[in-house]
Structure formats: structure tokens, C-alpha cells
Design a protein around this motif. Structure first.
Motif, PDB file in Angstrom:
ATOM      1  N   ALA A   8       0.694  -1.268   0.032  1.00  0.00           N
ATOM      2  CA  ALA A   8       0.069  -0.071  -0.109  1.00  0.00           C
ATOM      3  C   ALA A   8       0.882   1.204   0.103  1.00  0.00           C
ATOM      4  N   VAL A   9       1.990   1.044   0.893  1.00  0.00           N
ATOM      5  CA  VAL A   9       2.818   2.490   0.702  1.00  0.00           C
ATOM      6  C   VAL A   9       3.557   2.621  -0.438  1.00  0.00           C
ATOM      7  N   ARG A  10       3.794   1.542  -1.026  1.00  0.00           N
ATOM      8  CA  ARG A  10       4.689   1.848  -2.226  1.00  0.00           C
ATOM      9  C   ARG A  10       3.571   2.321  -3.452  1.00  0.00           C
ATOM     10  N   VAL A  11       2.350   1.762  -3.185  1.00  0.00           N
ATOM     11  CA  VAL A  11       1.423   2.541  -4.384  1.00  0.00           C
ATOM     12  C   VAL A  11       1.253   4.141  -3.926  1.00  0.00           C
ATOM     13  N   LEU A  12       0.924   4.264  -2.990  1.00  0.00           N
ATOM     14  CA  LEU A  12       0.673   5.700  -2.388  1.00  0.00           C
ATOM     15  C   LEU A  12       1.825   6.644  -2.474  1.00  0.00           C
ATOM     16  N   LEU A  13       3.065   6.471  -2.179  1.00  0.00           N
ATOM     17  CA  LEU A  13       4.344   7.127  -2.129  1.00  0.00           C
ATOM     18  C   LEU A  13       5.313   6.846  -3.308  1.00  0.00           C
ATOM     19  N   GLY A  14       5.301   5.729  -4.078  1.00  0.00           N
ATOM     20  CA  GLY A  14       6.196   5.454  -5.074  1.00  0.00           C
ATOM     21  C   GLY A  14       7.047   4.672  -4.504  1.00  0.00           C
ATOM     22  N   GLU A  15       8.084   4.060  -5.413  1.00  0.00           N
ATOM     23  CA  GLU A  15       8.966   3.016  -4.806  1.00  0.00           C
ATOM     24  C   GLU A  15       9.827   3.648  -3.826  1.00  0.00           C
ATOM     25  N   VAL A  16      10.060   2.911  -2.776  1.00  0.00           N
ATOM     26  CA  VAL A  16      10.836   3.315  -1.642  1.00  0.00           C
ATOM     27  C   VAL A  16      12.091   2.550  -1.497  1.00  0.00           C
ATOM     28  N   SER A  17      13.415   3.440  -1.554  1.00  0.00           N
ATOM     29  CA  SER A  17      14.618   2.587  -1.987  1.00  0.00           C
ATOM     30  C   SER A  17      15.132   2.089  -0.369  1.00  0.00           C
ATOM     31  N   ASP A  18      15.677   0.972  -0.251  1.00  0.00           N
ATOM     32  CA  ASP A  18      16.265   0.520   0.900  1.00  0.00           C
ATOM     33  C   ASP A  18      17.664   1.054   1.149  1.00  0.00           C
ATOM     34  N   ARG A  19      17.878   1.936   2.095  1.00  0.00           N
ATOM     35  CA  ARG A  19      18.892   2.890   2.284  1.00  0.00           C
ATOM     36  C   ARG A  19      19.911   1.721   2.926  1.00  0.00           C
ATOM     37  N   SER A  20      19.842   0.937   3.536  1.00  0.00           N
ATOM     38  CA  SER A  20      20.657   0.001   4.037  1.00  0.00           C
ATOM     39  C   SER A  20      21.510  -0.615   2.927  1.00  0.00           C
ATOM     40  N   VAL A  21      20.473  -1.112   1.929  1.00  0.00           N
ATOM     41  CA  VAL A  21      21.100  -1.971   0.646  1.00  0.00           C
ATOM     42  C   VAL A  21      22.132  -1.078  -0.144  1.00  0.00           C
ATOM     43  N   ALA A  22      21.542   0.266  -0.227  1.00  0.00           N
ATOM     44  CA  ALA A  22      22.287   1.517  -0.993  1.00  0.00           C
ATOM     45  C   ALA A  22      23.641   1.668  -0.410  1.00  0.00           C
ATOM     46  N   GLU A  23      23.469   1.559   1.119  1.00  0.00           N
ATOM     47  CA  GLU A  23      24.771   1.973   1.806  1.00  0.00           C
ATOM     48  C   GLU A  23      25.520   0.974   1.711  1.00  0.00           C
ATOM     49  N   ALA A  24      25.153  -0.390   1.890  1.00  0.00           N
ATOM     50  CA  ALA A  24      26.165  -1.479   1.651  1.00  0.00           C
ATOM     51  C   ALA A  24      26.725  -1.498   0.389  1.00  0.00           C
ATOM     52  N   GLU A  25      26.018  -1.124  -0.813  1.00  0.00           N
ATOM     53  CA  GLU A  25      26.481  -1.388  -2.183  1.00  0.00           C
ATOM     54  C   GLU A  25      27.653   0.018  -2.257  1.00  0.00           C
ATOM     55  N   GLU A  26      27.311   0.991  -1.806  1.00  0.00           N
ATOM     56  CA  GLU A  26      28.326   2.200  -1.696  1.00  0.00           C
ATOM     57  C   GLU A  26      29.553   2.032  -1.090  1.00  0.00           C
ATOM     58  N   SER A  27      29.299   1.089   0.264  1.00  0.00           N
ATOM     59  CA  SER A  27      30.624   0.890   0.994  1.00  0.00           C
ATOM     60  C   SER A  27      31.375  -0.086   0.180  1.00  0.00           C
ATOM     61  N   ALA A  28      30.574  -1.169  -0.512  1.00  0.00           N
ATOM     62  CA  ALA A  28      31.498  -2.008  -1.530  1.00  0.00           C
ATOM     63  C   ALA A  28      32.118  -1.428  -2.446  1.00  0.00           C
ATOM     64  N   ALA A  29      31.539  -0.464  -3.103  1.00  0.00           N
ATOM     65  CA  ALA A  29      32.247   0.430  -4.061  1.00  0.00           C
ATOM     66  C   ALA A  29      33.240   1.086  -3.553  1.00  0.00           C
ATOM     67  N   TRP A  30      33.181   1.621  -2.672  1.00  0.00           N
ATOM     68  CA  TRP A  30      34.392   2.367  -1.880  1.00  0.00           C
ATOM     69  C   TRP A  30      35.306   1.435  -1.608  1.00  0.00           C
ATOM     70  N   SER A  31      35.219   0.326  -0.956  1.00  0.00           N
ATOM     71  CA  SER A  31      36.148  -0.601  -0.653  1.00  0.00           C
ATOM     72  C   SER A  31      37.092  -1.316  -1.853  1.00  0.00           C
ATOM     73  N   ALA A  32      36.209  -1.501  -3.106  1.00  0.00           N
ATOM     74  CA  ALA A  32      36.694  -1.944  -4.392  1.00  0.00           C
ATOM     75  C   ALA A  32      37.646  -0.806  -4.969  1.00  0.00           C
ATOM     76  N   ALA A  33      37.155   0.348  -4.793  1.00  0.00           N
ATOM     77  CA  ALA A  33      38.080   1.536  -5.351  1.00  0.00           C
ATOM     78  C   ALA A  33      39.450   1.358  -4.434  1.00  0.00           C
ATOM     79  N   CYS A  34      39.203   1.103  -3.296  1.00  0.00           N
ATOM     80  CA  CYS A  34      40.681   1.332  -2.312  1.00  0.00           C
ATOM     81  C   CYS A  34      41.518  -0.004  -2.313  1.00  0.00           C
ATOM     82  N   ALA A  35      40.780  -1.141  -3.019  1.00  0.00           N
ATOM     83  CA  ALA A  35      41.618  -2.516  -2.855  1.00  0.00           C
ATOM     84  C   ALA A  35      42.942  -2.550  -3.381  1.00  0.00           C
ATOM     85  N   PRO A  36      43.300  -1.676  -4.596  1.00  0.00           N
ATOM     86  CA  PRO A  36      44.626  -1.667  -4.845  1.00  0.00           C
ATOM     87  C   PRO A  36      45.580  -1.191  -3.835  1.00  0.00           C
TER      88      PRO A  36
END
Length: 425
Positions: free
Chosen positions: A91-119
């Protein structure tokens, strides 16, 4: 629209202004990756907000200034009403639109930073001397401060690794190093992100902390310690007693200085001449850390002083080039420095580039000096002496640092040849 959702009925149930706070609480839970269960509370609820909840749930909402609503009850109502058979989340997704999961986004961003610094982790694994610098980068968040996105960080880190893989060098101009690593000759200019990150590592390679005081002279000395010069005139080396020659103007200048018994300052530009011959040959060349040693040698021995080169602390690019020329020509290098942790680090760095023998600069000489001079309190971070593993324990045992100035008589005797041969390298 989600399957089976009656949006018209759903908006009558939850789409009003007085239930907007309830939808907002559900949205925030979804963004944080938290379950949409349990109760939520609104403090200072208005009468209209209380009545809206009563109409939604079909019962009194209690009294008081706070309004508490069970999300499980709301979920049951929207399912039973047929407005949203899949429940409150749908119901909330219909009324407010798609809601992004911040924890997933933050985990993905953290993984991207870790990959960037891996060298950088790979670099520190290959070169353990950079471990403290690598830890400093994480502790200060320096990479994230220098790059706004993981993509930017990836390009920056790749260039950084290329810079550090080229160090130490044997006299590389800073602009050329930058061009080799990035294609931009100004990438290592002061204030540029690559320069800031590289300098921390350069300081550590020179035996210092990654964060320097940042003055122009400090930055110049740090780069010089790893064989990189900012220009060919500011980098110089002090010497006395080099024979010189007649093939070039610089060689003739050195010969005149030798004849007059005067010290000579040579710039990196002067030492860059391909046909330069300073006449050292296969003889011994002694190297000291402090200018007072060279000054005293010139005063006492004059034109009879044997070849002596002064590093004036960490060796400059000019000093490294002069010693490279001497060693390549077959000269035997012998080094003396301050008996302290800084002196040992300088000597270790020199040892990585050249073969040299200690000139009264080992555990035996240290203990001997303690019997005749009074040094100061030894401070700083201990380090092994690559040429004599007994030197560190000796320094730690006695806790006294001895500067070169305190053993000048012995050094002058060696230079003048007034000492038993066992003391002479």
C-alpha cells in the motif's frame, strides 16, 4: 500499479492528510531496512489525526497527547478491505512510489568504496613499510575527502599506486613522475588530490609520520628523500675533497675547490651532465649526516681532506645522484650519522640504494662513544639498523642519543689518517 490494489479505496483509507505521518513512518522503516511491524507513536497528535486512525481501525484510539498505532493492525485492515491484498508495504509503495532500501544502498556504496581502495591493500601487502600510511588513510578518511565518488576514487587510487610503484627513484623530476603516472604533468602539484595522498606515503618511506607540517621546504625534503626533485636548482649537495677534473666546467670548479680546501655545493642541474667526471674513481668516499662534520674537515684538513659528502639530513636528489655516480664509478662508500632513531632511518634508506660500510656507526662504536661523551635522552620510535642488528638493542639499553658533533675528534682523526686501520672502512 501492484496487482490487486484498489487505489481509490486505498486512498480513502490511508491517503488523507491526517494519516500522512503514518505512511512516513512506514517509508522510513523501509528505507532503513527495518521490519514494518510493531507500533509507532505520534506525540502531540491533533484531534483530526486521532479521528483518522479511529476511522481506519474502527475503534477508539485512546486519550492523551500521544497517539500509538499498531502497524500489524493497519496491515490487517488494508488486507481485509481488499484495497491492498499484499498488505501495508504494498500500500505504501502505491501511495508514495517505490521506496529505496537505504541499508542496501549504503552497503552497495560501501562495497564500491572498498573496491576502489583495494589496490592500496595490495600495495601495502607488497611493501609493508607503507602499512602505517595505509592505516592513516582509513583513519583520516583521506581518500573520501579527495574523491567525491567511488568512480573518482578508483581513478585516483590507480594513479596513486603507479606513483608509489615508481619510488624511490634515482633523481626523477616531479612533473615527469606525474606525467608517467597520469598523463598530466601537474597532477602532483601542491594541493592536488594525488599530491596530498602521495606525500603521506612519501613521508613514511622517508621514515617520518604520514602527516607533515606542510611547509614548502618540508614537502621538498620529503620528495627528495625518495629521489624526486621539484626542480634542478633547489636540490643540492655539500661536498669537500672531491678531486674534480678538467673535462667540464663543473669538474674544473670542483677541482679548484679541492685545491683551495673549500667545500663545494653542487646542484642537481650541475650533476646532471652526462660527461661529468669528478675524479673519485675507485677510492673511498665517506658520507656524513651533518654539515658541521664537513665544515670541520675543511677547516682542519683543507686541501688534504679526502672525499667527503654531507647529506644534511635526508639525502636530496642531488646527494643521491652524486653517490650514484660515485658508486657506479667503483667508489667504496662509508657512512656515519647520528646515533638516534632518525639517524638509523636515514642510514637504512641509504642502505636500500647503495652498498656502504659503517664508518664508526655500529654498536661497537656507539658503546665506545658512550665512554667519552655525554649525549641526550633518546626519544622516538625504535627501528632496526639494517647493517648491524646489535645497534638497536644497544641504543635501547642505554637510552642515549649521540649526535655526530660529539664524536668529531674521532671522525677528524679518521679523515686525517691518524688512526689505527681497524677503525677505517
Amino acid at each position: 500499479m501492484a496487482d490487486g490494489v484498489d487505489e481509490v479505496r486505498l486512498r480513502r483509507l490511508l491517503g488523507g492528510d491526517h494519516t500522512a505521518w503514518l505512511l512516513d513512518r512506514v517509508r522510513r522503516r523501509l528505507e532503513l531496512g527495518r521490519p514494518v511491524t510493531g507500533a509507532v507513536t505520534l506525540t502531540g497528535a491533533s484531534l483530526e489525526q486521532r479521528r483518522a486512525v479511529e476511522r481506519l481501525l474502527g475503534r477508539r484510539a485512546g486519550t492523551g497527547t500521544s497517539l500509538t498505532v499498531s502497524l500489524d493492525d493497519v496491515d490487517a485492515v488494508v488486507r481485509a478491505s481488499g484495497a491492498a491484498p499484499d498488505g501495508l508495504v504494498a500500500a505504501v509503495r502505491v501511495l508514495l512510489g517505490e521506496v529505496s532500501d537505504r541499508s542496501v544502498a549504503e552497503a552497495e556504496e560501501s562495497a564500491a568504496w572498498s573496491a576502489a581502495c583495494a589496490p592500496l591493500d595490495g600495495l601495502a601487502a607488497r611493501r609493508p613499510e607503507l602499512t602505517t600510511w595505509r592505516a592513516w588513510l582509513d583513519a583520516t578518511g583521506m581518500v573520501r575527502r579527495m574523491a567525491s565518488t567511488p568512480a573518482d576514487a578508483t581513478a585516483l587510487v590507480e594513479a596513486l599506486v603507479r606513483v608509489l610503484d615508481a619510488l624511490p627513484s634515482t633523481g626523477l623530476p616531479l612533473g615527469r613522475l606525474a606525467a608517467m603516472a597520469t598523463g598530466d604533468a601537474h597532477a602532483l602539484d601542491d594541493g592536488r588530490p594525488l599530491s596530498t595522498l602521495s606525500l603521506g606515503a612519501v613521508r613514511v618511506l622517508a621514515g617520518a609520520a604520514p602527516a607533515g607540517h606542510g611547509s614548502a621546504s618540508e614537502r621538498r625534503a620529503a620528495w627528495a628523500a625518495v629521489g624526486v626533485h621539484r626542480d634542478e636548482l633547489s636540490s643540492s649537495v655539500l661536498c669537500v675533497g672531491l678531486p674534480g677534473g678538467t673535462a667540464t666546467a663543473v669538474a674544473r670548479m670542483v677541482a679548484l675547490a679541492r685545491e683551495a680546501g673549500e667545500p663545494c655545493v653542487l646542484t642537481l642541474r650541475q650533476l646532471g651532465q652526462d660527461d661529468l667526471n669528478l675524479g673519485v674513481g675507485v677510492g673511498p668516499v665517506r658520507v656524513c649526516e651533518n654539515p658541521i662534520v664537513l665544515a670541520c674537515a675543511a677547516d682542519e684538513l683543507g686541501a688534504e681532506c679526502p672525499p667527503l659528502v654531507c647529506l644534511s639530513g635526508h639525502p636530496s636528489a642531488a646527494a643521491l645522484r652524486l653517490l650514484t655516480m660515485s658508486a657506479t664509478g667503483g667508489a667504496h662508500l662509508a657512512y656515519h650519522g647520528d646515533f638516534d632513531w632518525g639517524g638509523i632511518r636515514i642510514a637504512n634508506a641509504l642502505r636500500e640504494r647503495f652498498e656502504w660500510r659503517p664508518w664508526r656507526f655500529d654498536a661497537r662504536a656507539y658503546r665506545s662513544a658512550l665512554t667519552s661523551v655525554t649525549g641526550g635522552t633518546l626519544t622516538g620510535r625504535p627501528v632496526d639498523a639494517a647493517w648491524d642488528l646489535d645497534l638497536r638493542p644497544a641504543l635501547q639499553q642505554h637510552g642515549v642519543h649521540i649526535q655526530e658533533e660529539l664524536v668529531l675528534p674521532d671522525l677528524m682523526n679518521d679523515l686525517a689518517g691518524r688512526v689505527h686501520r681497524s677503525h677505517v672502512p
